[in-house]
Design a protein around this motif. Structure first.
Motif, PDB file in Angstrom:
ATOM      1  N   GLY A 195     -35.385  61.753  10.458  1.00  0.00           N
ATOM      2  CA  GLY A 195     -35.384  60.302  10.867  1.00  0.00           C
ATOM      3  C   GLY A 195     -36.263  59.723  11.908  1.00  0.00           C
ATOM      4  O   GLY A 195     -36.211  58.601  12.394  1.00  0.00           O
ATOM      5  N   HIS A 196     -37.115  60.665  12.033  1.00  0.00           N
ATOM      6  CA  HIS A 196     -38.508  60.295  13.006  1.00  0.00           C
ATOM      7  C   HIS A 196     -39.699  60.194  12.424  1.00  0.00           C
ATOM      8  O   HIS A 196     -40.090  60.853  11.663  1.00  0.00           O
ATOM      9  CB  HIS A 196     -38.478  61.354  14.060  1.00  0.00           C
ATOM     10  N   THR A 197     -40.540  59.260  12.765  1.00  0.00           N
ATOM     11  CA  THR A 197     -41.828  59.231  11.836  1.00  0.00           C
ATOM     12  C   THR A 197     -42.943  59.507  13.191  1.00  0.00           C
ATOM     13  O   THR A 197     -42.889  58.866  14.016  1.00  0.00           O
ATOM     14  CB  THR A 197     -42.019  57.969  11.449  1.00  0.00           C
ATOM     15  N   GLY A 198     -43.904  60.324  12.811  1.00  0.00           N
ATOM     16  CA  GLY A 198     -44.899  60.724  13.730  1.00  0.00           C
ATOM     17  C   GLY A 198     -46.110  61.332  13.069  1.00  0.00           C
ATOM     18  O   GLY A 198     -45.882  61.983  12.016  1.00  0.00           O
ATOM     19  N   PRO A 199     -47.022  61.713  13.597  1.00  0.00           N
ATOM     20  CA  PRO A 199     -47.373  61.254  15.231  1.00  0.00           C
ATOM     21  C   PRO A 199     -47.937  59.815  15.200  1.00  0.00           C
ATOM     22  O   PRO A 199     -48.125  59.394  13.952  1.00  0.00           O
ATOM     23  CB  PRO A 199     -48.456  62.368  15.584  1.00  0.00           C
TER      24      PRO A 199
END
Length: 229
Positions: free
Chosen positions: A126-130
């Motif tokens: 659920g996290h987009t990075g860097p």
């Protein structure tokens, strides 16, 4: 919650972060000795394991950096501590590290030291990075570290090249490495040697090899993250 219980909860939460060492004014370097993590215990040679090689070199690099005026935090407090890759990135983020250096050893029968960096944003858990800035700085740091370390280590170990995270086994499946996706600071993963190669294995197993590797990594780190005058 009662005041004393609130204070206890905060103290407990704070104590979960590994300690940082060194002069309080120096740049902060986060050293991440790879494995054990959720993806396993890493590579094994005939004379040394990836876990031990990364841990020993991390300790030597930490000592050298502190002596030269840097603050250092390790993502583990003991060699066999299991730390998930997301958590490793969160430790670097928590301390707002100037650089996160991830130490690993490769498997297989090739040879040499290799460098990996994120070149794209990836969505995991659920996290987009860097971020774009994180990608740009990690790319720059990886190129500088590759050039410096290869020059320093010539005659000791070969050059396995400069690569993007997606070219790793895990990265090819996820699109990138978890430690890079969740990192808010510049990050480079170094495969210090290929333990399936007898020469690399013996180099990393020797005290001289470990010291040579630590010194090379510290030299490159100092060239990348300079002390403030």
């Amino acid at each position: 919650m009662l005041p004393f219980l609130c204070g206890l909860a905060l103290a407990t939460q704070k104590s979960t972060w590994p300690p940082i060492a060194g002069p309080k004014t120096g740049p902060i370097i986060c050293i991440d000795p790879g494995h054990p993590s959720e993806v396993g215990n890493g590579a094994k040679g005939k004379h040394i394991t990836e876990i031990h090689a990364a841990w020993v070199v991390a300790l030597k690099a930490k000592e050298l950096l502190i002596k030269d005026g840097y603050q250092v935090v390790l993502t583990k407090t003991k060699e066999m501590e299991l730390v998930k890759n997301r958590r490793r990135a969160e430790i670097a983020n928590h301390y707002k590290a100037d650089f996160m250096l991830r130490l690993h050893c490769d498997d297989g029968n090739k040879s040499g030291i290799g460098f990996y960096y994120p070149d794209r944003a990836v969505t995991l858990q659920g996290h987009t990075g860097p971020s774009d800035e994180g990608i740009a700085r990690s790319t720059e740091f990886a190129k500088q570290m590759h050039e410096s370390d290869v020059a320093t280590l010539t005659g000791h170990i070969g050059d396995a090249g400069l690569h993007i995270d997606k070219q790793t086994f895990v990265g090819s499946k996820q699109g990138g490495l978890t430690g890079s996706v969740f990192s808010e600071v510049p990050v480079v993963l170094v495969e210090m040697a290929v333990l399936g190669n007898s020469n690399d294995d013996l180099f990393m197993a020797s005290k001289k090899g470990q010291e040579t590797m630590a010194k090379a990594l510290v030299k490159a780190t100092k060239e990348i993250v300079k002390l403030k005058s």
